[in-house]
Every structure is written in C-alpha cells, then in structure tokens.
Design a protein around this motif. Sequence first.
Motif, PDB file in Angstrom:
ATOM      1  N   ASN A  60     118.730  65.051  33.826  1.00 39.19           N
ATOM      2  CA  ASN A  60     118.433  64.196  32.546  1.00 39.19           C
ATOM      3  C   ASN A  60     119.742  64.172  31.769  1.00 39.19           C
ATOM      4  O   ASN A  60     120.581  65.224  32.115  1.00 39.19           O
ATOM      5  CB  ASN A  60     117.177  64.397  31.744  1.00 39.19           C
ATOM      6  CG  ASN A  60     117.090  65.797  31.202  1.00 39.19           C
ATOM      7  OD1 ASN A  60     117.984  66.385  30.408  1.00 39.19           O
ATOM      8  ND2 ASN A  60     116.380  66.714  31.994  1.00 39.19           N
ATOM      9  N   GLY A  61     120.162  63.689  30.633  1.00 38.75           N
ATOM     10  CA  GLY A  61     121.363  64.043  29.883  1.00 38.75           C
ATOM     11  C   GLY A  61     121.336  62.978  28.910  1.00 38.75           C
ATOM     12  O   GLY A  61     120.882  61.851  28.678  1.00 38.75           O
ATOM     13  N   ILE A  62     122.276  63.462  28.042  1.00 41.98           N
ATOM     14  CA  ILE A  62     122.566  62.734  26.679  1.00 41.98           C
ATOM     15  C   ILE A  62     123.979  62.760  26.663  1.00 41.98           C
ATOM     16  O   ILE A  62     124.914  63.628  27.257  1.00 41.98           O
ATOM     17  CB  ILE A  62     122.066  63.490  25.440  1.00 41.98           C
ATOM     18  CG1 ILE A  62     122.437  64.768  25.122  1.00 41.98           C
ATOM     19  CG2 ILE A  62     120.541  63.198  25.330  1.00 41.98           C
ATOM     20  CD1 ILE A  62     122.322  65.487  23.886  1.00 41.98           C
ATOM     21  N   ASN A  63     124.616  61.682  26.301  1.00 44.75           N
ATOM     22  CA  ASN A  63     126.012  61.541  25.827  1.00 44.75           C
ATOM     23  C   ASN A  63     126.589  62.189  24.633  1.00 44.75           C
ATOM     24  O   ASN A  63     126.026  62.544  23.816  1.00 44.75           O
ATOM     25  CB  ASN A  63     126.399  60.018  25.708  1.00 44.75           C
ATOM     26  CG  ASN A  63     125.710  59.221  26.731  1.00 44.75           C
ATOM     27  OD1 ASN A  63     125.859  59.486  27.972  1.00 44.75           O
ATOM     28  ND2 ASN A  63     125.319  57.999  26.529  1.00 44.75           N
ATOM     29  N   TYR A  64     127.548  62.927  25.118  1.00 44.65           N
ATOM     30  CA  TYR A  64     128.326  63.944  23.953  1.00 44.65           C
ATOM     31  C   TYR A  64     129.851  63.466  24.009  1.00 44.65           C
ATOM     32  O   TYR A  64     130.660  63.396  24.479  1.00 44.65           O
ATOM     33  CB  TYR A  64     128.245  65.259  24.411  1.00 44.65           C
ATOM     34  CG  TYR A  64     128.736  66.373  23.486  1.00 44.65           C
ATOM     35  CD1 TYR A  64     128.104  66.808  22.443  1.00 44.65           C
ATOM     36  CD2 TYR A  64     130.176  66.735  23.580  1.00 44.65           C
ATOM     37  CE1 TYR A  64     128.396  67.654  21.398  1.00 44.65           C
ATOM     38  CE2 TYR A  64     130.663  67.572  22.567  1.00 44.65           C
ATOM     39  CZ  TYR A  64     129.888  67.976  21.580  1.00 44.65           C
ATOM     40  OH  TYR A  64     130.395  68.874  20.619  1.00 44.65           O
ATOM     41  N   GLY A 112     127.069  64.179  29.111  1.00 45.38           N
ATOM     42  CA  GLY A 112     127.684  65.564  28.995  1.00 45.38           C
ATOM     43  C   GLY A 112     127.031  66.605  28.876  1.00 45.38           C
ATOM     44  O   GLY A 112     127.339  67.684  29.021  1.00 45.38           O
ATOM     45  N   VAL A 113     125.754  66.606  28.397  1.00 44.26           N
ATOM     46  CA  VAL A 113     124.930  67.690  28.011  1.00 44.26           C
ATOM     47  C   VAL A 113     123.617  67.163  28.625  1.00 44.26           C
ATOM     48  O   VAL A 113     122.742  66.021  28.387  1.00 44.26           O
ATOM     49  CB  VAL A 113     124.672  67.763  26.508  1.00 44.26           C
ATOM     50  CG1 VAL A 113     123.505  68.911  26.509  1.00 44.26           C
ATOM     51  CG2 VAL A 113     125.777  68.147  25.842  1.00 44.26           C
ATOM     52  N   GLY A 114     122.823  68.232  29.420  1.00 50.84           N
ATOM     53  CA  GLY A 114     121.626  67.929  30.143  1.00 50.84           C
ATOM     54  C   GLY A 114     120.907  69.240  31.055  1.00 50.84           C
ATOM     55  O   GLY A 114     121.612  70.062  30.992  1.00 50.84           O
ATOM     56  N   THR A 115     119.861  68.819  31.390  1.00 50.80           N
ATOM     57  CA  THR A 115     119.330  69.833  32.105  1.00 50.80           C
ATOM     58  C   THR A 115     118.503  69.181  33.592  1.00 50.80           C
ATOM     59  O   THR A 115     118.662  67.991  33.645  1.00 50.80           O
ATOM     60  CB  THR A 115     117.947  70.338  31.550  1.00 50.80           C
ATOM     61  OG1 THR A 115     116.974  69.311  31.055  1.00 50.80           O
ATOM     62  CG2 THR A 115     118.679  70.983  29.878  1.00 50.80           C
ATOM     63  N   PHE A 116     117.808  70.117  34.182  1.00 49.29           N
ATOM     64  CA  PHE A 116     116.964  69.549  35.362  1.00 49.29           C
ATOM     65  C   PHE A 116     115.592  69.872  34.992  1.00 49.29           C
ATOM     66  O   PHE A 116     115.236  71.073  34.489  1.00 49.29           O
ATOM     67  CB  PHE A 116     117.083  70.252  36.604  1.00 49.29           C
ATOM     68  CG  PHE A 116     118.413  69.817  37.297  1.00 49.29           C
ATOM     69  CD1 PHE A 116     118.786  68.979  38.311  1.00 49.29           C
ATOM     70  CD2 PHE A 116     119.864  70.788  36.877  1.00 49.29           C
ATOM     71  CE1 PHE A 116     120.000  68.606  38.754  1.00 49.29           C
ATOM     72  CE2 PHE A 116     121.058  70.312  37.525  1.00 49.29           C
ATOM     73  CZ  PHE A 116     121.147  69.462  38.245  1.00 49.29           C
ATOM     74  N   TYR A 117     114.592  68.720  34.721  1.00 51.64           N
ATOM     75  CA  TYR A 117     113.255  68.898  34.465  1.00 51.64           C
ATOM     76  C   TYR A 117     112.624  67.746  35.082  1.00 51.64           C
ATOM     77  O   TYR A 117     112.884  66.338  35.009  1.00 51.64           O
ATOM     78  CB  TYR A 117     113.269  68.789  33.012  1.00 51.64           C
ATOM     79  CG  TYR A 117     112.024  69.449  32.396  1.00 51.64           C
ATOM     80  CD1 TYR A 117     111.892  70.875  32.450  1.00 51.64           C
ATOM     81  CD2 TYR A 117     111.141  68.595  31.633  1.00 51.64           C
ATOM     82  CE1 TYR A 117     110.713  71.397  32.025  1.00 51.64           C
ATOM     83  CE2 TYR A 117     109.840  69.440  31.371  1.00 51.64           C
ATOM     84  CZ  TYR A 117     109.632  70.686  31.258  1.00 51.64           C
ATOM     85  OH  TYR A 117     108.490  71.157  30.682  1.00 51.64           O
ATOM     86  N   HIS A 118     111.429  68.294  35.579  1.00 50.43           N
ATOM     87  CA  HIS A 118     110.622  67.156  36.461  1.00 50.43           C
ATOM     88  C   HIS A 118     109.274  66.411  35.523  1.00 50.43           C
ATOM     89  O   HIS A 118     108.799  67.450  35.100  1.00 50.43           O
ATOM     90  CB  HIS A 118     110.172  67.432  37.890  1.00 50.43           C
ATOM     91  CG  HIS A 118     111.329  67.927  38.498  1.00 50.43           C
ATOM     92  ND1 HIS A 118     112.186  67.131  39.146  1.00 50.43           N
ATOM     93  CD2 HIS A 118     111.860  69.307  38.788  1.00 50.43           C
ATOM     94  CE1 HIS A 118     113.095  67.581  39.786  1.00 50.43           C
ATOM     95  NE2 HIS A 118     112.925  69.071  39.456  1.00 50.43           N
ATOM     96  N   PRO A 119     109.155  65.405  35.697  1.00 49.94           N
ATOM     97  CA  PRO A 119     107.776  64.933  35.136  1.00 49.94           C
ATOM     98  C   PRO A 119     106.494  65.238  35.643  1.00 49.94           C
ATOM     99  O   PRO A 119     106.694  65.706  36.944  1.00 49.94           O
ATOM    100  CB  PRO A 119     108.068  63.200  35.098  1.00 49.94           C
ATOM    101  CG  PRO A 119     108.653  63.111  36.455  1.00 49.94           C
ATOM    102  CD  PRO A 119     109.543  64.166  36.367  1.00 49.94           C
ATOM    103  N   LYS A 120     105.498  65.256  35.006  1.00 49.51           N
ATOM    104  CA  LYS A 120     104.026  65.451  35.652  1.00 49.51           C
ATOM    105  C   LYS A 120     103.702  64.194  36.606  1.00 49.51           C
ATOM    106  O   LYS A 120     102.763  64.270  37.456  1.00 49.51           O
ATOM    107  CB  LYS A 120     103.155  65.660  34.551  1.00 49.51           C
ATOM    108  CG  LYS A 120     103.412  67.148  33.891  1.00 49.51           C
ATOM    109  CD  LYS A 120     103.330  68.256  34.839  1.00 49.51           C
ATOM    110  CE  LYS A 120     103.856  69.415  34.015  1.00 49.51           C
ATOM    111  NZ  LYS A 120     103.730  70.680  35.025  1.00 49.51           N
ATOM    112  N   PHE A 121     104.060  63.027  36.258  1.00 50.64           N
ATOM    113  CA  PHE A 121     103.718  61.728  36.973  1.00 50.64           C
ATOM    114  C   PHE A 121     104.657  60.610  36.565  1.00 50.64           C
ATOM    115  O   PHE A 121     105.319  60.746  35.656  1.00 50.64           O
ATOM    116  CB  PHE A 121     102.217  61.344  36.403  1.00 50.64           C
ATOM    117  CG  PHE A 121     101.735  61.013  35.190  1.00 50.64           C
ATOM    118  CD1 PHE A 121     102.271  59.968  34.587  1.00 50.64           C
ATOM    119  CD2 PHE A 121     101.517  62.113  34.430  1.00 50.64           C
ATOM    120  CE1 PHE A 121     101.974  59.520  33.105  1.00 50.64           C
ATOM    121  CE2 PHE A 121     101.101  61.945  32.917  1.00 50.64           C
ATOM    122  CZ  PHE A 121     101.515  60.682  32.473  1.00 50.64           C
TER     123      PHE A 121
END
Length: 337
Positions: free
Chosen positions: A136-140, A146-155
Amino acid sequence: MKLRVHLKENSYSIHIKKGILNAVSSFCLSYSKILLVTDSGVPKQYIDIVKKEIPHCLLFTLKKGEKNKNMQSANAILHQLFINNFDRHDLILAIGGGVVLDLCAFVASIYKRGMHYGSIPTTVLAQVDSCIGGKNGINYDSFKNGVGTFYHPKFVLIDPLVLDTLPKRHWNNGLIEALKMGLIHDKNLFDLIATKNIKKNIQSIIFHSLKNKIDIIEQDVHDIGIRQILNYGHTLGHAIESYCNFKVLHGEAVAYGMVLETKQNEIKEQLLQIYKKIHLKKIKPIPLTLLKPYIMQDKKRVHQSIIIPQINQIGSCQLVEISMNVFFKQMGDEIHE
C-alpha cells in the motif's frame, strides 16, 4: 470463483462473484464495529447496498482522485478511528478503487500497530491488481507511493457487476494492468485481451490476473526478488503520473512505459494494436529530462543502478540490473524516435 493467497498467518481469500455485494454481512459477522470508507467517486447505490447489509457500520467518505491519496486523507481516517474508539480487532472496510484501498490498508497497518482490514474493489484496476499483494502507499510531495507499508486484508470481495457504471476510460485504466500481467507471465491472458470481447470476458480476466499475481507474490511477499517483474512499465509510468500531477491515469502512464521498455518491435506493435482496440487515451511525449527527478526516486533503484523487468517473449520475463545512465540512454533514444 474463489482464490486463496497462502502467506502463513497472513493468508486470506478472494471471492469473485456477481452480486456478492448483497452478501457482505456474511463476511463481517465477527465485527461489532466497522468503519466503512469510500470516496465521492463510488456510486451511491453500491454504498447503500453495503450499509443495508451492515447497518451498524460508520460511513466515512473521502474526496475522489489520486491527488487525494496523501497523508491528509490518511489522517482524516485515523481521526475517525480515534474519536470513535476503534480497537485493533475492529474492521476498516474499504469500498472503492485503488486510492481508497491503498489509504485504508495503510491506515489499518499503522493504527495501534495494526487492525483488521477488508476490501471491496469497485474498479477494473483494483479488481485485477491492487486489491491483493499487501503493498500500500500514499503519495508524498507528488512522488507516487512515496510512503507505505506491507499489510494484508482479511478478505477481498469482488463483484464484477459494479463495473457496469464505470466509465470507459477507467475500464482501460485497469485493463493495462491485466495486459501487463499477460505480457510478463501468461500468454493466454495476453491473447484473451488481444482477441476477445473484454466486457464479456471480464470475470475470466479478473480471475487469471489475480491467479498469476498470487503465484508471484507467494514467492516474494516483500518485493525483493521475482515480484519486481510486476513493475514492468512502472518506472516510467509512475514518473509520468507524478510529473503530470496525477492528471494522467495510472494505466495510461504504464501503457506508455510498457511500450518504451519493450525492445522487440513485434511485441511493441502488438501492444499498440491492443491500445488501438480499446481506444486507450494517448499521452503526449514528455522530455526525459523532466521525468528524471521522479525516476531517481524509483524504489527499484539501487545506488546508481536500477532493476528492471525485461521481456523475453510474451508470457516470459526476467529481471536485469543496469546502470541509471544506460537506462536513461535507452529511454532517451526511444523518446527521441
């Protein structure tokens, strides 16, 4: 149709079914508090269906558009979570395109060090690509993701019927990601898009696009190896998006990048024929010197080199590392031509 992403404790299922929007409640039974996040571009009729399914949800609506995928929007979601006393075991449920999904996944990953997150993608781009993978990420400062993480949904719940209200330009925006997947990993998918009726085959296109992506991300969750082939066309594509202040759609920019990064004239011609078939909006050439500052921010850059996917043949791709100078020279020659 159902797919499963196998990532040990982060595994999750993707449900692809016409009308599944009318069954959202069955996936939310264990959640007493739900923040439903959407944006102003999602048709009200779909929001109403979900609200009827989960009447206890709290609705929060963002402004639509890539230019709003920023920290201000993330803070607005965080504010809703804090003032309504959400905890880590509650749910953020995102319904919308890639902007909404990216923002919600990012916020879910940082709120109290991680809360539950579910996804209902409503665009072709989100359904064929960005709804899975964990990035995922947001623009900077105009830099894409430019800014983001790794994170998974439940469904993930995919209802192809919601695409009926999507404008033609946004269909094409997503089709380019499916076409890219076919180009780098699945010739049958490439041929399907090239030769068949897109709308009649959209459910198959969604399924095979995601199935291929699952095959890749299960091998490389954190984007340090083979997963980087998914970035085909994206080095220039992201730079174009950023330079144009996101007035050019992601798929349009990536389509341009794919043509420039493809060296085989025969494959390049096939790409251009498909663009013509789907009436893809054209982008005026941009001088490479104007794109360089954004390319230098590319996440695949390693010091003075960059790792780029290289097509062997349709359906086959490998990663190569070249110097930034060589990359700029190759792209400069293409743009000049």
